[in-house]
Design a protein around this motif. Sequence first.
Motif, mmCIF file in Angstrom:
data_model
loop_
_atom_site.group_PDB
_atom_site.id
_atom_site.type_symbol
_atom_site.label_atom_id
_atom_site.label_comp_id
_atom_site.label_asym_id
_atom_site.label_seq_id
_atom_site.Cartn_x
_atom_site.Cartn_y
_atom_site.Cartn_z
ATOM 1 N N CYS A 257 0.566 -1.121 -0.347
ATOM 2 C CA CYS A 257 0.299 0.178 0.060
ATOM 3 C C CYS A 257 0.517 1.391 0.064
ATOM 4 O O CYS A 257 0.287 2.378 0.658
ATOM 5 C CB CYS A 257 -0.511 -0.152 1.134
ATOM 6 N N GLY A 258 2.075 1.411 -0.484
ATOM 7 C CA GLY A 258 2.774 1.835 -0.307
ATOM 8 C C GLY A 258 3.275 2.516 -1.734
ATOM 9 O O GLY A 258 3.566 2.285 -2.963
ATOM 10 N N ASP A 259 4.463 3.299 -1.861
ATOM 11 C CA ASP A 259 6.049 4.031 -3.041
ATOM 12 C C ASP A 259 6.112 2.797 -3.876
ATOM 13 O O ASP A 259 6.147 2.484 -4.761
ATOM 14 C CB ASP A 259 6.201 4.772 -2.871
ATOM 15 N N TYR A 260 6.935 2.270 -3.233
ATOM 16 C CA TYR A 260 8.020 1.685 -3.594
ATOM 17 C C TYR A 260 7.121 -0.348 -3.865
ATOM 18 O O TYR A 260 6.860 -0.644 -2.395
ATOM 19 C CB TYR A 260 9.189 1.446 -3.052
ATOM 20 N N ILE B 271 13.161 -5.625 8.086
ATOM 21 C CA ILE B 271 11.884 -4.926 8.459
ATOM 22 C C ILE B 271 12.668 -3.284 8.848
ATOM 23 O O ILE B 271 13.153 -3.583 10.351
ATOM 24 C CB ILE B 271 11.098 -5.451 9.710
ATOM 25 N N ASP B 272 11.462 -2.308 8.715
ATOM 26 C CA ASP B 272 12.253 -0.917 9.002
ATOM 27 C C ASP B 272 11.927 -0.705 10.010
ATOM 28 O O ASP B 272 12.483 -0.289 11.236
ATOM 29 C CB ASP B 272 12.686 -0.588 7.666
ATOM 30 N N PHE C 87 7.466 -1.653 7.273
ATOM 31 C CA PHE C 87 7.873 -0.722 6.258
ATOM 32 C C PHE C 87 9.285 -1.870 6.322
ATOM 33 O O PHE C 87 9.722 -2.661 6.929
ATOM 34 C CB PHE C 87 8.123 -0.163 7.451
ATOM 35 N N VAL C 88 9.019 -2.194 4.684
ATOM 36 C CA VAL C 88 10.359 -3.716 4.461
ATOM 37 C C VAL C 88 11.561 -3.112 3.714
ATOM 38 O O VAL C 88 11.210 -2.139 3.005
ATOM 39 C CB VAL C 88 9.968 -4.678 3.775
ATOM 40 N N ARG C 89 12.908 -3.342 4.278
ATOM 41 C CA ARG C 89 14.471 -2.452 3.497
ATOM 42 C C ARG C 89 14.233 -3.546 2.241
ATOM 43 O O ARG C 89 14.089 -4.487 2.818
ATOM 44 C CB ARG C 89 14.722 -2.045 4.373
ATOM 45 N N LYS D 292 18.769 -3.575 -1.749
ATOM 46 C CA LYS D 292 18.862 -2.490 -2.368
ATOM 47 C C LYS D 292 18.293 -1.356 -2.281
ATOM 48 O O LYS D 292 19.303 -0.541 -2.036
ATOM 49 C CB LYS D 292 17.949 -2.476 -4.145
ATOM 50 N N GLY D 293 18.235 -1.836 -0.207
ATOM 51 C CA GLY D 293 18.151 -0.606 1.007
ATOM 52 C C GLY D 293 16.267 0.243 -0.047
ATOM 53 O O GLY D 293 16.480 1.780 0.865
ATOM 54 N N ASN D 294 15.911 -0.114 -1.181
ATOM 55 C CA ASN D 294 14.466 0.986 -0.820
ATOM 56 C C ASN D 294 13.419 0.459 -0.073
ATOM 57 O O ASN D 294 13.091 -0.829 0.826
ATOM 58 C CB ASN D 294 13.433 0.333 -2.643
ATOM 59 N N VAL D 295 12.314 0.898 0.950
ATOM 60 C CA VAL D 295 11.490 0.684 1.326
ATOM 61 C C VAL D 295 10.254 0.888 1.135
ATOM 62 O O VAL D 295 9.405 1.705 0.238
ATOM 63 C CB VAL D 295 11.528 1.911 2.783
ATOM 64 N N GLY D 296 9.918 -0.143 1.202
ATOM 65 C CA GLY D 296 8.307 -0.480 0.832
ATOM 66 C C GLY D 296 7.318 -0.607 1.843
ATOM 67 O O GLY D 296 7.700 -1.427 3.060
ATOM 68 N N ARG D 297 5.892 -0.614 1.858
ATOM 69 C CA ARG D 297 4.991 -0.366 2.975
ATOM 70 C C ARG D 297 4.116 -1.013 2.524
ATOM 71 O O ARG D 297 3.403 -0.884 1.363
ATOM 72 C CB ARG D 297 4.540 0.835 3.044
ATOM 73 N N PHE D 298 3.968 -1.827 3.307
ATOM 74 C CA PHE D 298 2.312 -3.162 3.675
ATOM 75 C C PHE D 298 1.568 -2.411 4.643
ATOM 76 O O PHE D 298 1.870 -2.896 5.596
ATOM 77 C CB PHE D 298 3.424 -3.833 3.828
ATOM 78 N N CYS D 299 0.049 -2.825 4.425
ATOM 79 C CA CYS D 299 -1.127 -2.707 5.186
ATOM 80 C C CYS D 299 -1.396 -4.223 5.464
ATOM 81 O O CYS D 299 -1.263 -5.201 4.623
ATOM 82 C CB CYS D 299 -2.211 -2.081 4.568
ATOM 83 N N GLU D 300 -1.464 -4.743 6.855
ATOM 84 C CA GLU D 300 -2.377 -5.888 6.858
ATOM 85 C C GLU D 300 -3.806 -5.834 6.857
ATOM 86 O O GLU D 300 -4.819 -5.226 6.811
ATOM 87 C CB GLU D 300 -2.236 -5.321 8.319
#
Length: 93
Positions: free
Chosen positions: A30-33, A66-67, A79-81, A84-92
């Motif tokens: 549910c995020g940008d990356y 896990i960030d 938030f998971v890194r 490559k260092g990019n952070v993705g956002r996930f909704c439960e």
Amino acid sequence: MKKLIIIISILNLQSCKNKYNLENTFWKHCGDYPISDVIVIGKERAVYVRNDSIYFNKNDSLFGVIDTIKYYYGERRLFVRDLKGNVGRFCEK
């Protein structure tokens, strides 16, 4: 008054304990990356968590780290890194 403070403290500690429990949970991107569309965490699922790292079950390869875990209007956000260092956002879900 002291009893009320003790009860609130106990409830707060219990909610913090549940905040970091990721066993048998389903997360949707549910995020940008976009690291992945869906993450299903559990011992007999596609991925599992050890310490703060997420691994694929089939070959024990690292998926991400896990960030942070935050609450957003009562819903947990993961938030998971990735590697490559990019952070993705996930909704439960």
